[in-house]
Design a protein around this motif. Structure first.
Motif, PDB file in Angstrom:
ATOM      1  N   ARG A 105      52.041  87.901  56.979  1.00  0.00           N
ATOM      2  CA  ARG A 105      52.968  87.422  55.925  1.00  0.00           C
ATOM      3  C   ARG A 105      53.305  88.515  54.922  1.00  0.00           C
ATOM      4  O   ARG A 105      53.819  88.239  53.838  1.00  0.00           O
ATOM      5  CB  ARG A 105      52.441  86.168  55.228  1.00  0.00           C
TER       6      ARG A 105
ATOM      7  N   ARG B 225      54.690  72.220  58.875  1.00  0.00           N
ATOM      8  CA  ARG B 225      53.861  72.648  57.765  1.00  0.00           C
ATOM      9  C   ARG B 225      54.265  71.920  56.486  1.00  0.00           C
ATOM     10  O   ARG B 225      55.397  71.436  56.373  1.00  0.00           O
ATOM     11  CB  ARG B 225      53.948  74.164  57.531  1.00  0.00           C
TER      12      ARG B 225
ATOM     13  N   GLU C  11      47.733  74.346  54.196  1.00  0.00           N
ATOM     14  CA  GLU C  11      46.839  75.415  53.751  1.00  0.00           C
ATOM     15  C   GLU C  11      45.590  74.825  53.108  1.00  0.00           C
ATOM     16  O   GLU C  11      45.685  73.934  52.260  1.00  0.00           O
ATOM     17  CB  GLU C  11      47.573  76.306  52.728  1.00  0.00           C
TER      18      GLU C  11
ATOM     19  N   LYS D 197      48.951  74.243  46.045  1.00  0.00           N
ATOM     20  CA  LYS D 197      49.694  75.499  45.988  1.00  0.00           C
ATOM     21  C   LYS D 197      49.007  76.526  45.091  1.00  0.00           C
ATOM     22  O   LYS D 197      48.790  76.258  43.908  1.00  0.00           O
ATOM     23  CB  LYS D 197      51.120  75.257  45.459  1.00  0.00           C
TER      24      LYS D 197
ATOM     25  N   HIS E  63      57.606  84.406  53.787  1.00  0.00           N
ATOM     26  CA  HIS E  63      56.870  85.044  52.691  1.00  0.00           C
ATOM     27  C   HIS E  63      57.009  86.560  52.692  1.00  0.00           C
ATOM     28  O   HIS E  63      56.799  87.200  51.664  1.00  0.00           O
ATOM     29  CB  HIS E  63      55.404  84.580  52.675  1.00  0.00           C
TER      30      HIS E  63
ATOM     31  N   GLU F 196      59.643  78.585  56.565  1.00  0.00           N
ATOM     32  CA  GLU F 196      59.727  77.447  55.654  1.00  0.00           C
ATOM     33  C   GLU F 196      61.101  76.777  55.740  1.00  0.00           C
ATOM     34  O   GLU F 196      62.136  77.469  55.728  1.00  0.00           O
ATOM     35  CB  GLU F 196      59.474  77.911  54.222  1.00  0.00           C
TER      36      GLU F 196
ATOM     37  N   TRP G 132      45.631  76.324  57.896  1.00  0.00           N
ATOM     38  CA  TRP G 132      45.698  77.767  57.735  1.00  0.00           C
ATOM     39  C   TRP G 132      45.062  78.189  56.418  1.00  0.00           C
ATOM     40  O   TRP G 132      44.940  77.383  55.482  1.00  0.00           O
ATOM     41  CB  TRP G 132      47.125  78.297  57.877  1.00  0.00           C
TER      42      TRP G 132
ATOM     43  N   GLY H 128      45.358  80.726  53.325  1.00  0.00           N
ATOM     44  CA  GLY H 128      46.421  81.482  52.660  1.00  0.00           C
ATOM     45  C   GLY H 128      45.984  82.894  52.292  1.00  0.00           C
ATOM     46  O   GLY H 128      44.784  83.212  52.250  1.00  0.00           O
ATOM     47  N   ALA H 129      47.000  83.712  52.002  1.00  0.00           N
ATOM     48  CA  ALA H 129      46.760  85.138  51.730  1.00  0.00           C
ATOM     49  C   ALA H 129      45.847  85.357  50.526  1.00  0.00           C
ATOM     50  O   ALA H 129      45.059  86.308  50.493  1.00  0.00           O
ATOM     51  CB  ALA H 129      48.100  85.825  51.493  1.00  0.00           C
ATOM     52  N   ARG H 130      45.927  84.442  49.540  1.00  0.00           N
ATOM     53  CA  ARG H 130      45.094  84.621  48.346  1.00  0.00           C
ATOM     54  C   ARG H 130      43.662  84.172  48.585  1.00  0.00           C
ATOM     55  O   ARG H 130      42.779  84.449  47.785  1.00  0.00           O
ATOM     56  CB  ARG H 130      45.700  83.866  47.158  1.00  0.00           C
TER      57      ARG H 130
ATOM     58  N   LYS I 171      45.997  83.873  57.441  1.00  0.00           N
ATOM     59  CA  LYS I 171      47.039  84.789  56.950  1.00  0.00           C
ATOM     60  C   LYS I 171      46.399  86.101  56.528  1.00  0.00           C
ATOM     61  O   LYS I 171      45.218  86.120  56.149  1.00  0.00           O
ATOM     62  CB  LYS I 171      47.754  84.170  55.754  1.00  0.00           C
TER      63      LYS I 171
HETATM   64  C1  PEP Z   1      52.621  79.365  51.790  1.00  0.00           C
HETATM   65  O1  PEP Z   1      52.524  79.424  53.005  1.00  0.00           O
HETATM   66  O2  PEP Z   1      53.351  78.578  51.185  1.00  0.00           O
HETATM   67  C2  PEP Z   1      51.882  80.371  50.975  1.00  0.00           C
HETATM   68  C3  PEP Z   1      51.467  80.149  49.738  1.00  0.00           C
HETATM   69  O3  PEP Z   1      51.755  81.482  51.634  1.00  0.00           O
HETATM   70  P1  PEP Z   1      50.894  82.838  51.391  1.00  0.00           P
HETATM   71  O4  PEP Z   1      49.449  82.430  51.442  1.00  0.00           O
HETATM   72  O5  PEP Z   1      51.321  83.663  52.555  1.00  0.00           O
HETATM   73  O6  PEP Z   1      51.339  83.394  50.057  1.00  0.00           O
END
Ligand code: PEP
Ligand code: MN
Length: 377
Positions: free
Chosen positions: A170, A54, A92, A59, A207, A233, A111, A113-115, A140
């Motif tokens: 996560r 990954r 992501e 970000k 996470h 990570e 993937w 991400g959670a947001r 996620k």
């Molecule tokens: C990540 O995987 O670095 C990340 C930002 O994760 P998450 O979406 O779970 O906060």
């Protein structure tokens, strides 16, 4: 058409090598520099345990002016690392443009991400960009503990034709103190797995924990629950990482963690084991039945209490009595080794149900003939 969450069709066979459990995704939180990525990749490849590397390219940061990822140049470095090490690569994606760029650079897995999972518009946009592409996609959980939102995102991706799908647990945002950065709330991935037994679920201890010392127990718990894979990570110099420094580990520390992990199997063909398991489960079944019978009895007595209070014109809520119940039951629970968290939750739902039952009795026009109406209750 409203979704009841039952439309998700998970494939009957896993798309990842099930014999090599846990499926392992590892690499830096963020791709920072070419050197950082190449060195991390080279170390990760040595252990031969990582299935996919990954690296975060874009970000999602809480505050502006934080490092927001290196962008497209990072995709090129990832593709280069893949060429040099043979590791598959994942990142992501949060919008259609990200998907297109990743496909252009030969990414093997994406993937959400959670947001992003929290936003059906974004998930739908990604789903449209994925139409006609057969690449594994991991979703996620949303930052908030909402199982339906998680299922909805998985459904949207699946409907775009993606067959290689998995969920990543996560952890969840929460108020108040916790040792975790994101509370695991294991009951949510368990509910997802129960509803969709064929769906692959991976765990992201990094996470959840936000710190290195908790990674092993959380990864172990994921294995104990039968989760299929891990996202952890790793970074060549974790303390110098530009994002999530406290939770990243060196590739070497990652391998040590994996060596300590006990990977469980979901079932076995051993007859002796199966018989013993069956016998223990029968005991559990019997106890559960007794507990439910007893709860039924308790509710009957509670109803009686409601009628009695009504007859004597007193309120349902008797604060002193409730305090006494909490105190005595908590003490007993502690003696029996039952966790404080469990007994607190149990007493809370018991009290709610008891008030509901008594309110029903009070509002009813019927009168319950009390057996011992002289006794104080
Ligand atoms: C990540 O995987 O670095 C990340 C930002 O994760 P998450 O979406 O779970 O906060
Ligand atoms: Mn991270």
């Amino acid at each position: 058409m409203p979704s009841d969450g039952l439309h998700l069709i998970a494939p009957s066979t896993t798309w990842w090598p099930a014999s090599q459990k846990p499926f392992l995704i590892s690499g830096p939180c963020s791709v920072e520099t070419e050197e950082q990525l190449m060195q991390t990749a080279a170390q990760l490849a040595i252990g031969k345990k990582v299935h996919v590397m990954r690296g975060g390219i874009w970000k999602p940061r809480t505050r502006p002016d934080s490092f927001e990822g290196v962008g497209e140049v990072g995709l090129m470095w990832m593709a280069q690392a893949k060429k040099e090490t043979g590791l598959k690569i994942a990142t992501e994606v949060a919008n259609a443009e990200h998907v297109e760029l990743c496909l252009k650079y030969g990414f093997d897995m994406l993937w959400i991400g959670a947001r992003t999972t929290v936003n059906p518009f974004s998930v739908q946009e990604i789903a449209e960009a994925l139409r006609g592409v057969d690449i594994p996609v991991l979703v996620k959980n949303p930052v908030n503990p909402d199982l339906q939102l998680w299922i909805g995102a998985l459904e949207r991706i699946q409907r775009s034709g993606i067959t290689k799908l998995a969920a990543i647990h996560r952890g969840f945002s929460h108020f108040g103190e916790s040792i975790y950065r994101n509370k695991p709330m294991w009951e949510i991935p368990i509910a997802l797995q129960t509803q969709f037994p064929q769906l692959s679920i991976f765990c992201d201890p990094s996470h959840i924990c936000g710190r290195r010392d908790l990674l092993l127990p959380v990864a172990q718990k994921a294995m104990d629950l039968g989760m299929d894979g891990l996202m952890l990570e790793s970074h060549i110099a974790p303390d110098q990482a530009w994002t999530d420094a406290k939770q990243q580990v060196t590739p070497q520390a990652l391998f040590e963690l994996l060596d300590q992990l006990h990977v469980r199997v979901v079932s076995t063909n051993d007859v002796g084991f199966t018989n013993e398991l069956h016998s223990i489960r029968s005991r559990v079944d019997k106890i559960d039945e007794e507990i439910i019978q007893l709860i039924g009895q308790r509710m009957q007595v509670t109803e009686e209490l409601g009628y009695y209070k009504k007859e004597h014109n007193i309120t349902i809520l008797q604060v002193e009595r409730w305090k006494e119940i909490i105190e005595t039951r908590t003490m007993l629970a502690e003696k029996l080794g039952i966790s404080q968290e469990f007994i607190d939750k149990y007493l809370e739902i018991l009290h709610k149900e008891s008030i509901r039952t008594q309110t029903r009795a009070m509002n009813s026009s019927a009168q319950l003939p009390l057996k011992n109406s002289n006794n104080s209750i």
